[in-house]
Design a protein around this motif. Structure first.
Motif, PDB file in Angstrom:
ATOM      1  N   ALA A 103       0.823  -1.220   0.000  1.00 58.53           N
ATOM      2  CA  ALA A 103       0.000   0.000   0.000  1.00 58.53           C
ATOM      3  C   ALA A 103       0.849   1.259   0.000  1.00 58.53           C
ATOM      4  CB  ALA A 103      -0.920  -0.013   1.227  1.00 58.53           C
ATOM      5  N   VAL A 104       2.157   1.116   0.245  1.00 57.19           N
ATOM      6  CA  VAL A 104       3.046   2.275   0.273  1.00 57.19           C
ATOM      7  C   VAL A 104       3.398   2.658  -1.168  1.00 57.19           C
ATOM      8  CG1 VAL A 104       5.219   3.213   1.125  1.00 57.19           C
ATOM      9  CG2 VAL A 104       3.982   1.485   2.470  1.00 57.19           C
ATOM     10  N   SER A 105       3.244   3.935  -1.466  1.00 58.82           N
ATOM     11  CA  SER A 105       3.541   4.432  -2.819  1.00 58.82           C
ATOM     12  C   SER A 105       5.039   4.301  -3.107  1.00 58.82           C
ATOM     13  CB  SER A 105       3.112   5.888  -2.955  1.00 58.82           C
ATOM     14  OG  SER A 105       3.579   6.432  -4.183  1.00 58.82           O
ATOM     15  N   THR A 106       5.378   3.704  -4.240  1.00 60.64           N
ATOM     16  CA  THR A 106       6.790   3.556  -4.607  1.00 60.64           C
ATOM     17  C   THR A 106       7.433   4.903  -4.901  1.00 60.64           C
ATOM     18  OG1 THR A 106       6.126   3.167  -6.910  1.00 60.64           O
ATOM     19  CG2 THR A 106       6.465   1.220  -5.512  1.00 60.64           C
ATOM     20  N   ALA A 107       6.637   5.925  -5.158  1.00 64.96           N
ATOM     21  CA  ALA A 107       7.193   7.258  -5.411  1.00 64.96           C
ATOM     22  C   ALA A 107       7.843   7.821  -4.159  1.00 64.96           C
ATOM     23  CB  ALA A 107       6.098   8.198  -5.898  1.00 64.96           C
ATOM     24  N   GLU A 108       7.445   7.295  -2.996  1.00 63.08           N
ATOM     25  CA  GLU A 108       8.000   7.779  -1.739  1.00 63.08           C
ATOM     26  C   GLU A 108       9.167   6.915  -1.250  1.00 63.08           C
ATOM     27  OE1 GLU A 108       4.563   9.904   0.663  1.00 63.08           O
ATOM     28  OE2 GLU A 108       4.085   7.791   0.350  1.00 63.08           O
ATOM     29  N   LEU A 109       9.559   5.961  -2.088  1.00 63.39           N
ATOM     30  CA  LEU A 109      10.622   5.029  -1.705  1.00 63.39           C
ATOM     31  C   LEU A 109      11.778   5.118  -2.693  1.00 63.39           C
ATOM     32  CD1 LEU A 109       8.379   1.910  -0.943  1.00 63.39           C
ATOM     33  CD2 LEU A 109       9.215   3.622   0.682  1.00 63.39           C
ATOM     34  N   LYS A 110      12.973   4.826  -2.213  1.00 63.31           N
ATOM     35  CA  LYS A 110      14.141   4.808  -3.081  1.00 63.31           C
ATOM     36  C   LYS A 110      14.176   3.523  -3.882  1.00 63.31           C
ATOM     37  CE  LYS A 110      17.575   7.822  -0.935  1.00 63.31           C
ATOM     38  NZ  LYS A 110      18.896   7.931  -0.277  1.00 63.31           N
ATOM     39  N   GLN A 111      14.634   3.644  -5.114  1.00 63.06           N
ATOM     40  CA  GLN A 111      14.877   2.456  -5.909  1.00 63.06           C
ATOM     41  C   GLN A 111      16.044   1.677  -5.299  1.00 63.06           C
ATOM     42  OE1 GLN A 111      13.017   1.429  -8.865  1.00 63.06           O
ATOM     43  NE2 GLN A 111      11.689   2.844  -7.735  1.00 63.06           N
ATOM     44  N   CYS A 112      16.008   0.371  -5.422  1.00 60.22           N
ATOM     45  CA  CYS A 112      17.016  -0.487  -4.788  1.00 60.22           C
ATOM     46  C   CYS A 112      18.433  -0.123  -5.214  1.00 60.22           C
ATOM     47  CB  CYS A 112      16.747  -1.950  -5.128  1.00 60.22           C
ATOM     48  SG  CYS A 112      15.288  -2.621  -4.298  1.00 60.22           S
ATOM     49  N   GLU A 113      18.594   0.248  -6.491  1.00 62.69           N
ATOM     50  CA  GLU A 113      19.954   0.503  -6.973  1.00 62.69           C
ATOM     51  C   GLU A 113      20.576   1.745  -6.336  1.00 62.69           C
ATOM     52  OE1 GLU A 113      17.107   1.884 -10.342  1.00 62.69           O
ATOM     53  OE2 GLU A 113      17.279   0.212  -8.906  1.00 62.69           O
ATOM     54  N   LEU A 114      19.772   2.546  -5.632  1.00 65.74           N
ATOM     55  CA  LEU A 114      20.281   3.747  -4.964  1.00 65.74           C
ATOM     56  C   LEU A 114      20.591   3.496  -3.490  1.00 65.74           C
ATOM     57  CD1 LEU A 114      17.839   6.414  -6.491  1.00 65.74           C
ATOM     58  CD2 LEU A 114      20.120   5.741  -7.295  1.00 65.74           C
ATOM     59  N   THR A 115      20.490   2.262  -3.069  1.00 68.86           N
ATOM     60  CA  THR A 115      20.688   1.927  -1.648  1.00 68.86           C
ATOM     61  C   THR A 115      21.771   0.858  -1.497  1.00 68.86           C
ATOM     62  OG1 THR A 115      19.106   0.097  -1.572  1.00 68.86           O
ATOM     63  CG2 THR A 115      18.224   2.332  -1.325  1.00 68.86           C
ATOM     64  N   LEU A 116      22.013   0.480  -0.268  1.00 71.57           N
ATOM     65  CA  LEU A 116      23.009  -0.555   0.025  1.00 71.57           C
ATOM     66  C   LEU A 116      22.568  -1.938  -0.439  1.00 71.57           C
ATOM     67  CD1 LEU A 116      24.116   0.564   3.609  1.00 71.57           C
ATOM     68  CD2 LEU A 116      25.385   0.806   1.469  1.00 71.57           C
ATOM     69  N   LEU A 117      21.352  -2.069  -0.937  1.00 69.01           N
ATOM     70  CA  LEU A 117      20.938  -3.345  -1.511  1.00 69.01           C
ATOM     71  C   LEU A 117      21.738  -3.678  -2.760  1.00 69.01           C
ATOM     72  CD1 LEU A 117      17.055  -3.104  -1.119  1.00 69.01           C
ATOM     73  CD2 LEU A 117      18.600  -4.601   0.150  1.00 69.01           C
ATOM     74  N   PHE A 118      22.405  -2.674  -3.315  1.00 73.33           N
ATOM     75  CA  PHE A 118      23.245  -2.899  -4.490  1.00 73.33           C
ATOM     76  C   PHE A 118      24.731  -2.822  -4.133  1.00 73.33           C
ATOM     77  CE2 PHE A 118      21.065  -2.854  -8.774  1.00 73.33           C
ATOM     78  CZ  PHE A 118      19.863  -3.333  -8.264  1.00 73.33           C
ATOM     79  N   ASN A 119      25.030  -2.915  -2.846  1.00 75.80           N
ATOM     80  CA  ASN A 119      26.431  -2.977  -2.416  1.00 75.80           C
ATOM     81  C   ASN A 119      26.900  -4.422  -2.522  1.00 75.80           C
ATOM     82  OD1 ASN A 119      28.671  -3.467  -0.427  1.00 75.80           O
ATOM     83  ND2 ASN A 119      28.513  -1.253  -0.232  1.00 75.80           N
ATOM     84  N   GLU A 120      27.807  -4.691  -3.449  1.00 79.80           N
ATOM     85  CA  GLU A 120      28.183  -6.069  -3.751  1.00 79.80           C
ATOM     86  C   GLU A 120      28.819  -6.768  -2.555  1.00 79.80           C
ATOM     87  OE1 GLU A 120      30.131  -8.609  -7.391  1.00 79.80           O
ATOM     88  OE2 GLU A 120      30.858  -6.582  -7.043  1.00 79.80           O
ATOM     89  N   ASP A 121      29.657  -6.074  -1.797  1.00 81.70           N
ATOM     90  CA  ASP A 121      30.295  -6.703  -0.636  1.00 81.70           C
ATOM     91  C   ASP A 121      29.265  -7.165   0.381  1.00 81.70           C
ATOM     92  OD1 ASP A 121      32.786  -6.317  -1.716  1.00 81.70           O
ATOM     93  OD2 ASP A 121      33.164  -4.441  -0.635  1.00 81.70           O
ATOM     94  N   ASP A 122      28.274  -6.315   0.640  1.00 82.06           N
ATOM     95  CA  ASP A 122      27.220  -6.697   1.593  1.00 82.06           C
ATOM     96  C   ASP A 122      26.425  -7.886   1.079  1.00 82.06           C
ATOM     97  OD1 ASP A 122      27.928  -4.718   3.377  1.00 82.06           O
ATOM     98  OD2 ASP A 122      26.553  -3.233   2.518  1.00 82.06           O
TER      99      ASP A 122
END
Length: 820
Positions: A204-223
């Protein structure tokens, strides 16, 4: 663990850029306390010859500003110092770099413009430093500012917390409905409980209010590599076309845990901010404990502060902080993690507690000891801080909040205030000239106890004095509470010592806290300095301790000839079954020490204190029982090992049996031929009857030289101090070089024992007569039948035998007795 500098930047930006009211205290405000000191008498501190106010490096989040505001008010209005905010930073590490004099503390990641010789730029204090943010910075600071390292003032009285929080609404609903405690991580285990009904649908949370994954540590390869390594969850990550690893996202902004991935409607939303603070730890935690979490990151700080409120989600947060303090969410309790596991990459156990600490510039305790002690004494509780933060959130005026608290809590802060002679732990009374004193009447201030002293309470007062360490005790560090007793094996005679000394060689001390060491009885000494008991007393070098069963006394005896007795030699340590043999081996006696043979001598367990001198020094290696050179064995290393025979001074490997037989046959033939040759020569000489010719002269000279050479060679068998003649050196250097028995390789025939060789040597004249008789018989009875000229004259044969025996008598006799 999350590096708090990131979230601190965001909080600070709210204060500094958006200008939230009263994020920093204004200068020149009206006094807070009714009894405020007369500001016309306010004092500066003097640093590097310059007078200036005490400078606070203000850390840019509200709880740190609260602490700084309280300190500033008390230091200004009670201690009457001039205090200013010397700078502002948005990370904990910036405070440390400021205190050592860096010109650009906020740029510590790249170039903080730190001087080679740190000096003061007006920064004296940094309050509420989050310890986790500075762990990686200490060594770098120490490398360029070892002498100016910031001084630790202690903790703030409360810890910081960063973890996952749950709002009270969901908490109460779950408890009322099913008795579930949602502040306990096990309550979320999907195998036992479905708690998704207590939270809004994550979709129900609008994706416009959320960061795309590639802009976060979810795309940090070491992690992500660590996640895959510790969870094995291959479905939770994707390998991109360029080969990099990243989290697998749903709807572009959400990552679903394995517990609810197959049934997304059962996932519980968990929100964080920034670049995905703590999201890599939340991934591992959810996978490890079967938690049905959907993780996402708010697009900016405003959404981070509002979305969890609007949707009632779980959230990553930290305390103390103002963002959600009005809702008082509850921290979810997880299994405790460790620094070691976090460092290794295993973040499945969230580390929640963070030490909050205060630091001062190195000079402050000298330039303003009372201000230094106030900062060290300033302690608040988390409840007090959160109440003030809540007031600040409502009122928006930090100065008013801190002033209100100070007026209402006088009993608390009065305990923080130092007196000039109210010395705290680690300090003691000093007179006006800095001399340590023992009573208040002579004291004018406090100073840190120097090395060699201990900070102890002064009787019937609340202050302390710096006592000199008594004899037998020392203290190498300043500011300590006790003197340390000298350990056994050490001592110190003088008072005020900074270290203890090891007992000298020849002395020992079994007790701690002693001012001297006991001497070993004459002539005993010790193996090393620092001996702890009289059992360490041993015989000096050149002697050994004789065996004394059932006695603890040590009696020394001179080392026998041919043996060497190192310091601490014991008869009981001789490695033979007939001795105790195995005297203690420990730190004081790292190896058994016993009278050992020198090189060139040989001993055995039959008589380990009686050394046999070897024929040649190189034959006996010494140092061990029955230690011989290669291929030698037996008494005094006088016998070759089985399969070897002696030739000259070395043992040579026996040749095959056929070769030995051929050699023996050749030796016998040579002897026979030699007899025949002598007979022929004498026969020719008799016919010529020229007894005064040059041949006879040369023969006579040769005989004399042979006698001389034999006598010189015989002298080599005795330990005589004489100069060997050049002739002796030229002929042979050892009698064994003409060992007649070596020609027959007796050891290769199994006859190399003492008896066999001795019998052969003393029987040399007999064997010579047999050879002559055999030759005479063979020539006269066999060859003469075919060759009449081969007949030998008996008279001449006896004459040749006697001449040969006389010529080589010395060698024959020496051979017979060479074994002795």
């Amino acid at each position: 663990m999350l590096h708090l500098g990131g979230r601190a930047v965001t909080v600070a930006l709210v204060c500094f850029i958006l200008q939230v009211p009263r994020c920093a205290l204004a200068q020149g405000s009206k006094p807070c306390l009714p009894e405020a000191a007369d500001r016309s008498q306010a004092r500066n501190i003097k640093v590097d010859g310059k007078s200036r106010p005490i400078g606070i490096w203000e850390l840019g989040w509200p709880s740190a500003q609260l602490l700084a505001g309280i300190y500033k008010t008390l230091a200004t209005e009670v201690l009457n110092y001039n205090v200013t905010y010397s700078g502002r930073g948005t990370s904990s590490a910036s405070g440390l770099y400021a205190l050592v004099g860096c010109a650009d503390p906020m740029n510590f990641h790249k170039d903080a413009k730190c001087p080679k010789e740190p000096g003061s730029l007006g920064h004296d204090l940094a309050l509420e430093v989050w310890s986790v943010s500075i762990v990686d910075r200490w060594q770098e600071i120490k490398d360029f500012a070892a002498a100016a390292m910031p001084r630790f003032l202690g903790n703030t009285g409360y810890d910081g917390t960063e973890t996952i929080y749950v709002f009270n609404k969901s908490l109460h609903e779950a408890y009322d409905a099913k008795g579930l405690s949602l502040d306990w991580y096990r309550s979320y285990d999907i195998r036992w409980h479905d708690t998704s009904g207590y939270f809004e649908d994550w979709q129900a949370v609008s994706t416009a209010e959320l960061k795309q994954c590639e802009l976060t540590l979810l795309f940090n390869e070491d992690d992500m590599l660590n996640y895959l390594k510790f969870t094995g969850d291959k479905d939770g990550v994707d390998i991109h076309p360029d080969g990099t690893l990243a989290a697998k996202c749903w709807n572009g902004s959400w990552w679903l845990s394995p517990a609810c991935r197959a049934h997304p409607s059962k996932c519980i939303p968990v929100m964080t901010g920034g670049n995905g603070w703590m999201i890599y730890a939340m991934m591992q935690t959810s996978a490890a404990w079967n938690l049905p979490w959907a993780l996402t990151t708010a697009v900016d700080w405003e959404r981070y502060a509002t979305l969890p409120r609007q949707h009632g989600s779980l959230l990553y947060w930290w305390t103390p902080d103002t963002t959600f303090v009005d809702l008082r969410p509850k921290a979810i309790t997880f299994p405790r993690g460790s620094e070691q596991s976090w460092t290794s990459g295993d973040k499945s156990r969230i580390m929640t507690e963070v030490k909050l600490e205060s630091y001062a510039a190195a000079h402050l305790e000298v330039t303003a000891s009372s201000a230094h002690r106030l900062a060290s004494n300033l302690k608040l509780t988390l409840a007090q801080v959160e109440d003030m933060l809540l007031d600040f959130k409502r009122e928006g005026d930090m100065e008013a909040v801190t002033c209100k608290w100070l007026k209402a809590n006088r009993e608390t802060w009065e305990q923080w205030m130092p007196s000039e002679t109210g010395c705290v732990v680690g300090m003691g009374l000093v007179s006006f000239d800095g001399t340590f004193v023992r009573n208040l009447s002579e004291a004018s201030a406090c100073a840190w106890c120097t090395a060699g002293r201990a900070s102890t309470p002064l009787a019937q007062t609340t202050t302390r004095i710096c006592e000199s360490c008594p004899s037998g005790k020392s203290q190498r560090n300043p500011g300590q509470l006790t003197c340390e007793a000298c350990k056994p094996g050490s001592y110190v005679r003088e008072t005020g010592a900074t270290k203890c000394f090891s007992c000298e060689s020849g002395s020992f001390q079994p007790l701690s806290g002693q001012s001297d060491c006991s001497k070993c009885p004459t002539p005993l000494t010790t193996l090393a300095q620092g001996s702890e008991n009289n059992q360490s007393c041993v015989c000096p070098g050149g002697s050994y301790a004789i065996s004394m069963p059932n006695s603890s006394n040590v009696s020394c005896k001179d080392c026998p000839a041919g043996l060497t007795c190192a310091l601490g030699s014991f008869e009981d340590s001789i490695p033979c079954a007939t001795y105790a043999g195995q005297r203690r081996v420990d730190a004081m006696f790292p190896e058994a020490i016993w009278p050992k043979p020198m090189q060139g001598y040989w001993v055995s367990c039959d008589a380990p204190l009686t050394a046999y001198r070897c024929r040649l020094e190189i034959n006996c290696l010494g140092s061990e029982m029955m230690s011989c050179a290669d291929n030698l064995e037996g008494l005094a290393c006088g016998r070759c090992k089985e399969g070897y025979f002696r030739w000259s001074e070395s043992c040579n490997k026996c040749s095959p049996a056929a070769g030995r037989a051929l050699l023996l046959a050749l030796a016998v033939a040579a002897c026979l031929g030699g007899v025949v040759l002598m007979h022929w020569l004498t026969n020719v000489q008799d016919k010529d009857a020229n007894w005064d010719g040059p041949a006879i002269t040369l023969l006579s000279a040769g005989v004399v030289l042979l006698w001389f050479a034999q006598r010189s060679l015989t002298l080599n068998n005795f330990d005589l101090a004489h100069d060997r003649t050049a002739l002796t050196q030229f002929v042979w250097l050892s009698q064994s070089a003409i060992d007649l028995t070596a020609l027959f390789n007796l050891q290769c025939w199994g006859m190399g024992g003492f008896v066999g060789i001795f019998f052969l040597k003393i029987s040399t004249p007999i064997f010579m007569s047999i050879v002559f008789a055999g030759t005479y018989g063979f020539c006269n009875l066999v060859l003469a039948r075919f060759f009449p000229s081969a007949r030998m004259d008996a008279r001449r044969g006896f004459n040749n035998y006697g001449s040969l025996y006389l010529t080589f008598f010395i060698t024959i006799a020496d051979q017979a007795f060479s074994l002795f």
